[in-house]
Design a protein around this motif. Structure first.
Motif, PDB file in Angstrom:
ATOM      1  N   VAL A 141       0.850  -1.183   0.000  1.00 49.74           N
ATOM      2  CA  VAL A 141       0.000   0.000   0.000  1.00 49.74           C
ATOM      3  C   VAL A 141       0.890   1.238   0.000  1.00 49.74           C
ATOM      4  N   ALA A 142       0.519   2.197  -0.821  1.00 43.77           N
ATOM      5  CA  ALA A 142       1.337   3.401  -0.989  1.00 43.77           C
ATOM      6  C   ALA A 142       1.361   4.254   0.267  1.00 43.77           C
ATOM      7  N   TYR A 143       2.488   4.916   0.459  1.00 41.80           N
ATOM      8  CA  TYR A 143       2.680   5.877   1.530  1.00 41.80           C
ATOM      9  C   TYR A 143       2.377   5.289   2.907  1.00 41.80           C
ATOM     10  N   GLY A 144       2.713   4.019   3.090  1.00 48.11           N
ATOM     11  CA  GLY A 144       2.530   3.367   4.385  1.00 48.11           C
ATOM     12  C   GLY A 144       1.081   3.211   4.785  1.00 48.11           C
ATOM     13  N   GLY A 145       0.165   3.332   3.843  1.00 49.01           N
ATOM     14  CA  GLY A 145      -1.252   3.180   4.135  1.00 49.01           C
ATOM     15  C   GLY A 145      -1.876   4.396   4.792  1.00 49.01           C
ATOM     16  N   THR A 146      -1.202   5.528   4.761  1.00 53.92           N
ATOM     17  CA  THR A 146      -1.737   6.732   5.418  1.00 53.92           C
ATOM     18  C   THR A 146      -3.059   7.145   4.780  1.00 53.92           C
ATOM     19  N   ASP A 158      -4.066  10.273   5.343  1.00 49.89           N
ATOM     20  CA  ASP A 158      -3.927  11.734   5.368  1.00 49.89           C
ATOM     21  C   ASP A 158      -3.865  12.226   3.927  1.00 49.89           C
ATOM     22  N   GLY A 159      -4.934  12.869   3.480  1.00 48.09           N
ATOM     23  CA  GLY A 159      -5.016  13.344   2.105  1.00 48.09           C
ATOM     24  C   GLY A 159      -3.941  14.344   1.744  1.00 48.09           C
ATOM     25  N   SER A 160      -3.497  15.141   2.713  1.00 47.18           N
ATOM     26  CA  SER A 160      -2.461  16.139   2.407  1.00 47.18           C
ATOM     27  C   SER A 160      -1.130  15.472   2.083  1.00 47.18           C
ATOM     28  N   VAL A 161      -0.819  14.374   2.733  1.00 49.43           N
ATOM     29  CA  VAL A 161       0.432  13.660   2.463  1.00 49.43           C
ATOM     30  C   VAL A 161       0.400  13.087   1.043  1.00 49.43           C
ATOM     31  N   ILE A 162      -0.692  12.461   0.705  1.00 47.55           N
ATOM     32  CA  ILE A 162      -0.810  11.856  -0.625  1.00 47.55           C
ATOM     33  C   ILE A 162      -0.821  12.945  -1.696  1.00 47.55           C
ATOM     34  N   PHE A 163      -1.562  14.034  -1.446  1.00 51.72           N
ATOM     35  CA  PHE A 163      -1.611  15.129  -2.411  1.00 51.72           C
ATOM     36  C   PHE A 163      -0.224  15.714  -2.637  1.00 51.72           C
ATOM     37  N   SER A 164       0.505  15.975  -1.558  1.00 49.53           N
ATOM     38  CA  SER A 164       1.817  16.610  -1.713  1.00 49.53           C
ATOM     39  C   SER A 164       2.836  15.683  -2.361  1.00 49.53           C
ATOM     40  N   ASN A 165       2.663  14.372  -2.241  1.00 50.38           N
ATOM     41  CA  ASN A 165       3.604  13.429  -2.845  1.00 50.38           C
ATOM     42  C   ASN A 165       3.231  13.010  -4.262  1.00 50.38           C
ATOM     43  N   LEU A 166       1.946  13.060  -4.593  1.00 46.99           N
ATOM     44  CA  LEU A 166       1.521  12.509  -5.883  1.00 46.99           C
ATOM     45  C   LEU A 166       0.750  13.507  -6.739  1.00 46.99           C
ATOM     46  N   CYS A 167      -0.210  14.168  -6.171  1.00 50.51           N
ATOM     47  CA  CYS A 167      -1.171  14.949  -6.952  1.00 50.51           C
ATOM     48  C   CYS A 167      -0.710  16.367  -7.264  1.00 50.51           C
ATOM     49  N   THR A 168       0.157  16.885  -6.442  1.00 44.19           N
ATOM     50  CA  THR A 168       0.522  18.296  -6.567  1.00 44.19           C
ATOM     51  C   THR A 168       1.159  18.644  -7.911  1.00 44.19           C
ATOM     52  N   GLY A 169       1.834  17.705  -8.533  1.00 46.42           N
ATOM     53  CA  GLY A 169       2.488  17.980  -9.815  1.00 46.42           C
ATOM     54  C   GLY A 169       1.523  18.458 -10.877  1.00 46.42           C
ATOM     55  N   LYS A 189      -6.194   6.337 -10.106  1.00 46.14           N
ATOM     56  CA  LYS A 189      -5.525   6.511  -8.817  1.00 46.14           C
ATOM     57  C   LYS A 189      -4.332   7.462  -8.926  1.00 46.14           C
ATOM     58  N   GLY A 190      -4.455   8.445  -9.784  1.00 42.02           N
ATOM     59  CA  GLY A 190      -3.403   9.443  -9.934  1.00 42.02           C
ATOM     60  C   GLY A 190      -2.113   8.892 -10.512  1.00 42.02           C
ATOM     61  N   GLY A 191      -2.188   7.694 -11.072  1.00 42.31           N
ATOM     62  CA  GLY A 191      -0.999   7.082 -11.644  1.00 42.31           C
ATOM     63  C   GLY A 191      -0.255   6.188 -10.668  1.00 42.31           C
ATOM     64  N   ASN A 192      -0.782   5.981  -9.479  1.00 40.73           N
ATOM     65  CA  ASN A 192      -0.142   5.112  -8.485  1.00 40.73           C
ATOM     66  C   ASN A 192      -1.109   3.999  -8.116  1.00 40.73           C
ATOM     67  N   PRO A 193      -1.017   2.836  -8.774  1.00 38.92           N
ATOM     68  CA  PRO A 193      -1.959   1.758  -8.506  1.00 38.92           C
ATOM     69  C   PRO A 193      -1.842   1.169  -7.103  1.00 38.92           C
ATOM     70  N   ALA A 194      -0.784   1.509  -6.364  1.00 40.30           N
ATOM     71  CA  ALA A 194      -0.631   0.985  -5.007  1.00 40.30           C
ATOM     72  C   ALA A 194      -1.544   1.702  -4.019  1.00 40.30           C
ATOM     73  N   LEU A 195      -2.154   2.813  -4.429  1.00 39.24           N
ATOM     74  CA  LEU A 195      -3.095   3.506  -3.545  1.00 39.24           C
ATOM     75  C   LEU A 195      -4.354   2.671  -3.384  1.00 39.24           C
ATOM     76  N   ALA A 216      -9.908   9.720   0.532  1.00 43.36           N
ATOM     77  CA  ALA A 216      -9.433  10.660   1.547  1.00 43.36           C
ATOM     78  C   ALA A 216      -8.723  11.849   0.900  1.00 43.36           C
ATOM     79  N   THR A 217      -7.987  11.574  -0.164  1.00 41.98           N
ATOM     80  CA  THR A 217      -7.277  12.649  -0.857  1.00 41.98           C
ATOM     81  C   THR A 217      -8.262  13.574  -1.565  1.00 41.98           C
ATOM     82  N   VAL A 218      -9.289  13.004  -2.212  1.00 42.80           N
ATOM     83  CA  VAL A 218     -10.314  13.822  -2.873  1.00 42.80           C
ATOM     84  C   VAL A 218     -11.017  14.685  -1.825  1.00 42.80           C
ATOM     85  N   ASP A 219     -11.347  14.100  -0.680  1.00 45.40           N
ATOM     86  CA  ASP A 219     -11.999  14.870   0.388  1.00 45.40           C
ATOM     87  C   ASP A 219     -11.096  16.004   0.866  1.00 45.40           C
ATOM     88  N   TRP A 220      -9.795  15.714   1.016  1.00 47.86           N
ATOM     89  CA  TRP A 220      -8.868  16.761   1.443  1.00 47.86           C
ATOM     90  C   TRP A 220      -8.801  17.874   0.401  1.00 47.86           C
TER      91      TRP A 220
END
Length: 172
Positions: free
Chosen positions: A84-89, A91-102, A149-155, A162-166
């Motif tokens: 599972v990506a990002y340790g299963g967190t 927290d939408g902000s963590v996922i957004f800042s690592n994957l979606c922000t680009g 999944k934003g290009g990360n199938p491990a999510l 959670a990321t969409v909600d954030w």
């Protein structure tokens, strides 16, 4: 008069016969040594052979294999959880800042940036549609591309939601 050719043939035949006997003796001695001395196999080659001939799967039959099947299922679940990506967190902000922000800060690929004006029509479709597009991917009418999944199938689906909600809660 002596027949030199006959003497030569006798001696030559004896030499050839002697060489044949020596050759046969050497072959028999080598065969004997091959059977007596065990072959030397390196541990590395032995491990490689064992790995190559190992079974591809297990068969679980009836109650006898139930414990093995449960252990294999638990091991598979643990392996899947580790993927599972990002340790299963969640927290939408963590996922957004690592994957979606680009894409969602620069607008790359016609992705909507974090402005309410870009999201008004999308929010009107409902959160379930937003979740579906984020999880399954979406090709918009304006040529925008949202990869699954934003290009990360491990999510996991829950992480995407959670990321969409954030993101919806942090529009400017």
């Amino acid at each position: 008069m002596r027949n030199y050719d006959l003497d030569f043939l006798k001696h030559f035949s004896m030499v050839i016969g002697f060489l044949v006997v020596v050759t046969l003796a050497l072959l028999l001695f080598a065969n004997h040594l091959n059977g007596v001395i065990p072959p030397e196999v390196s541990p590395t080659a032995q491990r490689a052979t064992q790995a190559r001939i190992a079974t591809a799967g297990d068969v679980y039959a009836g109650a006898t294999g139930a414990a093995s099947q449960a252990a294999a299922s638990a091991a598979a679940s643990a392996a899947a959880a580790a993927q599972v990506a990002y340790g299963g967190t969640m927290d939408g902000s963590v996922i957004f800042s690592n994957l979606c922000t680009g894409c969602h800060t620069s607008g790359a690929g016609n992705a909507p940036t974090m402005d309410k004006a870009h999201w008004a029509a999308r929010i009107a479709q409902g959160t379930e549609t937003l979740y579906k597009h984020a999880i399954e991917g979406y090709n918009g009418p304006d040529g925008g591309i949202m990869p699954p999944k934003g290009g990360n199938p491990a999510l996991s689906d829950e992480q995407v939601k959670a990321t969409v909600d954030w993101m919806m809660g942090n529009l400017k």
